[in-house]
Write an enzyme that holds these catalytic residues in place. Structure first.
Site, mmCIF file in Angstrom:
data_model
loop_
_atom_site.group_PDB
_atom_site.id
_atom_site.type_symbol
_atom_site.label_atom_id
_atom_site.label_comp_id
_atom_site.label_asym_id
_atom_site.label_seq_id
_atom_site.Cartn_x
_atom_site.Cartn_y
_atom_site.Cartn_z
ATOM 1 C CG HIS A 1 -3.820 -1.434 -7.691
ATOM 2 N ND1 HIS A 1 -2.713 -1.962 -8.300
ATOM 3 C CD2 HIS A 1 -3.505 -0.151 -7.400
ATOM 4 C CE1 HIS A 1 -1.773 -1.041 -8.378
ATOM 5 N NE2 HIS A 1 -2.227 0.059 -7.839
ATOM 6 C CD GLU A 2 -1.581 -3.974 -3.927
ATOM 7 O OE1 GLU A 2 -1.927 -4.598 -2.911
ATOM 8 O OE2 GLU A 2 -0.931 -4.475 -4.848
ATOM 9 N N GLY A 3 -6.644 -2.546 -2.281
ATOM 10 C CA GLY A 3 -7.650 -1.987 -1.365
ATOM 11 C C GLY A 3 -8.103 -0.651 -1.917
ATOM 12 C CB VAL B 1 -0.276 1.336 -4.151
ATOM 13 C CG1 VAL B 1 -1.384 2.083 -4.874
ATOM 14 C CG2 VAL B 1 -0.236 -0.107 -4.613
ATOM 15 N NE ARG C 1 -4.134 -2.000 1.679
ATOM 16 C CZ ARG C 1 -5.035 -2.547 2.474
ATOM 17 N NH1 ARG C 1 -4.961 -2.381 3.783
ATOM 18 N NH2 ARG C 1 -6.014 -3.264 1.980
#
Lengths: 596, 259
Positions: A448-450, A308, A305
């Site tokens: 993405h990634e949550g 990202v 995260r």
């Protein structure tokens, strides 16, 4: 000409004038390092990113990977660039010497990797995922798993993925259905489908190490029944060489708006296309204990995260640099105050509204970069600070900041690219200029990634409430230490504004949870994330302004100007978001489906 | 096989470069200084010869303290050791004076082969191989696009406009390289760490036995006496297309003798 990928000067400022990373070399883990090695690493990253990653960024975008006869075809430049990357040893840079690393501080490692993301986010995804995968196995894998999989990944011979989502379950991991059947020999056989798996298949490396979430039949329902497995594309023999083809196959590639150089795949596990050991089922190896997979995966996810967020920031950063360069060279129109048509045209940058856009983009890009590197510094503190107490504090602060570190740059990095397009005018909307690609690439990051919605729920629903609100209290204490330091400086007023935003944020947090109604408290969580994010970045702009000390170069003045911009144009937004939150507005909560 | 590679630190040719207005020497202090690009090819060639035949690669540079960065880069690429000649008296030296310093330093080293880039991007005089060959009394093979060492003979292909010349000389010899000879490697992370532990010997003029009065701006055989900035770009010519745009453009190009 200065690079349009990233600013070496800004990275130097953040690493050395602000975060003082050289002080880390006093710690045993980094004792072999010095300013000299940090500089050499940064120079190397810039050079490889410039010479091998940036040149095929557009070509990879225009020639996305293709699915032909069950295999992935992509332009050769991706493999060539990654070969140079691997050869340099950057992959293992921050890892232990034991695994071939050079024990570089995470702060420097993140800063170096930023060059690759900014130059070509699609190609850089492969090593990015591999490093996260390796780090997870080092933290939670068995010694055998470390020996078998980590070393080849850090040597760049194999790449890694993380396979969480399924076609029917993306954000909702509790609902995954991939199952892992235990076998008598201690291995598992996996059956199911995984969706959106970046780097899920390719022929860049001789093997691919998938980290897969699946449920062991009979386990608890929901997220507490999720386990984590290593599922290599090819099984590995006892001597470490490539063995049988495992039963995990590429079912198709997703065709995306951006990030096109990264294959994004639908993978089928255990459908019998291959029959390792003479039968169908993808062979998987349990990582750690059963049913604890999600917590292990979050170890990787938290780092991912922050990564990202860094990616979103630097894509915004490169957009800003391109727009700045264009605005300084392109002439257009005359000043609003002097419209004599016979006078020469002025540069775009001479128009105040263009300067507004550039300052906004700069404040997002450089603010996000400061946030990402601050978090990386916390990772170093968490791992190497002298006392347990300091390590615990760093851990708690990092945990609290992680949803912001992911979501804030993902929100505002694309806005920087949006502004970069706007500065270019019609040309920015064409494919003749690169800024439209930066925007498309960056548009993935809030997803993405949550998703950013998930990050908002994580921040308000978990991070600021757990341990009796200790995370928020520590964040507030940390911010107030900076604002106190600003007393008597030219930035005392900025500090006062940050203080005011923070005080209100803490108070509104109490108001929201004071309702005793979690549905109401969480309904407007995204506004909370916005308010908290802008408060944090306002604080980091204050930190940067203070770090300019007495320096008067254009660079340092530019930092102060961007801090001022953030104070005057951005920080006031915090109060708008907090007004909405404080009013316990029910508009979103109460609007029925039929009225949407 | 002991190979010495001459390396020079220069202001990055990709950035704005300037001369120091006080003495018209290259302004190095505020510049973004890098290894002279073509020297990286010489380093790479030395490393390849060493990898094939064994031996040691020594980096030799003359320059101010900041030249350490160039040395570190060369060492992180894989060179074994370095000699850094550093003395304030050298400032402003001409090529002939500098060749005297380099020759003195080389005489204190054991070498079979001396490699260097064909020219530097700051001085651009490209005479150093010849000057050193004369001072050391050894052959020089300049402008190599290919190099092989066979026993005690070095063979090169000298790049020319029309092809190449095949040259050979007995060792020890000096060879200057072009950027067509190879593709220089990047330093590796391991190389960066290893470079920290490699020996770098700093030598003064006294260490080399060079008389300080024989070098420096005051006794240089050549000096920059005056300098004029590049004239600003003109307004250019605007061609308005009134149906005859193409003809006007061709006319303009013909006038400039471009077609």
């Amino acid at each position: 000409m200065s690079s349009l990928i990233l600013s070496r000067r800004d990275l130097e400022f953040l690493l050395h004038e602000w975060l003082e990373v050289e002080t880390l070399t006093k710690r045993p883990r980094f004792a072999e390092h010095s300013r000299e090695t940090f500089d050499a690493v940064m120079e190397l990253a810039e050079q490889i990113a410039t010479e091998h990653f940036a040149p095929h960024n557009r070509k990879a975008d225009e020639n996305e990977p293709r699915f032909v006869d069950g295999r992935v075809q992509m332009i050769p430049e991706v493999a060539q660039a990654l070969a140079v990357f691997v050869e340099s040893g950057i992959m293992a840079g921050t890892f232990d010497e034991e695994y071939g690393g050079m024990q570089l501080p995470q702060t420097v490692g993140q800063a170096a990797f930023a060059w690759f993301k900014a130059a070509n986010v699609g190609t850089s995804s492969y090593p990015f995922l591999t490093m996260g995968n390796a780090r997870l196995l080092l933290a939670h894998g068995s010694q055998e798993q470390k020996d078998t999989y980590v070393r080849p990944m850090l040597e760049g011979r194999w790449f890694g993925t993380m396979a969480l989502s399924e076609p029917q379950a993306g954000s909702s991991l509790a609902d995954i259905t991939t199952r892992a059947e235990p076998q008598e020999d201690g291995t598992y056989r996996l059956v199911g489908n995984k969706m959106w798996i970046s780097a899920g298949d390719h022929e860049l490396t001789e093997n691919i190490v998938h980290l897969v979430l699946a449920k062991i039949p009979g386990g608890p329902p929901g997220v507490k029944g999720i386990s984590l497995f290593v599922v290599p594309k090819f099984l590995v023999t006892a001597d470490g060489s490539i063995g049988e083809r495992n039963d995990v196959v590429l079912a198709g590639l997703n065709h995306k708006m951006g990030y096109r150089g990264t294959t994004n795949t639908l993978l089928n596990f255990g459908e019998g296309v291959h029959t390792p050991g003479g039968r169908a089922g993808a062979v998987g190896y349990l990582v750690g204990e059963p049913h604890r997979g999600l917590s292990y995966m979050f170890h990787m996810m938290n780092e991912a995260r922050i990564g990202v967020g860094m990616g979103a920031t630097v894509l915004g950063y490169t957009g800003y640099l391109h727009a700045l360069d264009y605005a300084r060279t392109r002439t257009q129109g005359r000043p609003a105050t002097g419209r004599d048509p016979s006078s020469p045209m002025v540069r775009l940058v001479d128009h105040p509204d263009v300067r507004r856009m550039l300052l906004a983009a700069k404040s997002y890009a450089q603010g996000g970069l400061a946030l990402g590197l601050y978090c990386a510094r916390l990772v170093d503190e968490e791992r190497t600070a002298e006392s347990q107490e300091e390590r615990d504090r760093a851990h708690l602060l990092l945990d609290t900041l992680t949803p912001i570190a992911k979501a804030w740059p993902s929100q505002w990095g694309p806005v920087a690219d949006d502004l970069a397009i706007q500065v270019h005018g019609g040309y920015g909307y064409t494919r003749d200029y690169p800024v439209e690609q930066f925007y498309r690439d960056n548009r993935l990051n809030p997803i993405h990634e949550g998703t950013n919605g998930i990050q908002a729920l994580d921040l308000l629903g978990r991070k600021v409430t757990v341990h009796g609100g200790a995370g928020l209290a520590l964040l507030a204490e940390t911010i107030r230490a900076t604002t106190a330091r600003a007393a008597g400086t030219p930035f005392a007023d900025l500090a006062a504004d940050v203080d005011a935003a923070l005080t209100r944020l803490v108070s509104v947090t109490g108001t929201l949870w004071g309702t005793g109604d979690p549905a109401l408290a969480l309904a407007n969580a995204s506004a909370y994330l916005d308010a908290a994010g802008h408060t944090v970045v306002g604080w980091l702009w204050l930190e940067q302004a203070l770090a300019t000390r007495e320096e008067t170069s254009d660079f340092h003045e530019g930092k102060r100007a961007a801090a001022r911009y953030f104070q005057r144009w951005e920080l006031p937004k915090v109060h708008t978001w907090l007004d909405l939150l404080e009013s316990l507005d029910r508009t979103v909560l109460d609007t029925p489906d039929a009225h949407l | 096989m002991n190979i010495v590679v001459l390396v020079k630190q220069v202001p990055d040719s990709g950035t704005q470069r300037s001369l120091d207005p006080s003495d018209n020497t290259v302004a190095r202090a505020a510049a973004d200084n890098v290894i002279n690009e073509i020297d990286e090819y010489a380093i790479e060639e030395a490393l390849q010869v060493k990898e094939a035949q064994g031996g040691e690669v020594t980096i030799l540079t003359v320059g101010p303290a900041s030249a350490t960065d160039a040395i570190r880069k060369a060492l992180s690429m894989g060179a074994d050791r370095a000699v850094h000649v550093q003395d304030d008296a050298i400032h402003g030296s001409c090529a002939i004076q500098t060749s005297g310093v380099l020759a003195a330093a080389l005489q204190q080293l054991e070498y079979d082969l001396v490699l260097m880039g064909a020219t530097s991007t700051d001085g651009q005089v490209a005479v150093m191989p010849a000057l050193l060959a004369e001072r050391l009394g050894i052959p020089q093979l300049s402008g190599a696009q290919k190099l092989t060492v066979e026993g005690s003979t070095v063979k090169v292909e000298r790049q020319t406009d029309g092809g190449f010349w095949a040259l050979e000389a007995p060792l020890p010899a000096i060879v200057s390289t072009w950027d067509t000879i190879n593709e220089p490697r990047y330093p590796s992370f391991k190389g960066i760490m290893a470079a920290k532990k490699k020996p770098v010997e700093t030598k003064s003029l006294a260490d080399l036995g060079v008389d300080p009065s024989s070098v420096g701006l005051a006794t240089a055989t050549s000096a920059v006496v005056d300098v004029t900035g590049r004239p600003p770009k003109g307004e250019g010519v605007k061609v308005t297309d009134e149906g005859d745009g193409a003809e006007k453009l061709v006319g303009f190009l013909a006038e400039q003798k471009l077609v």
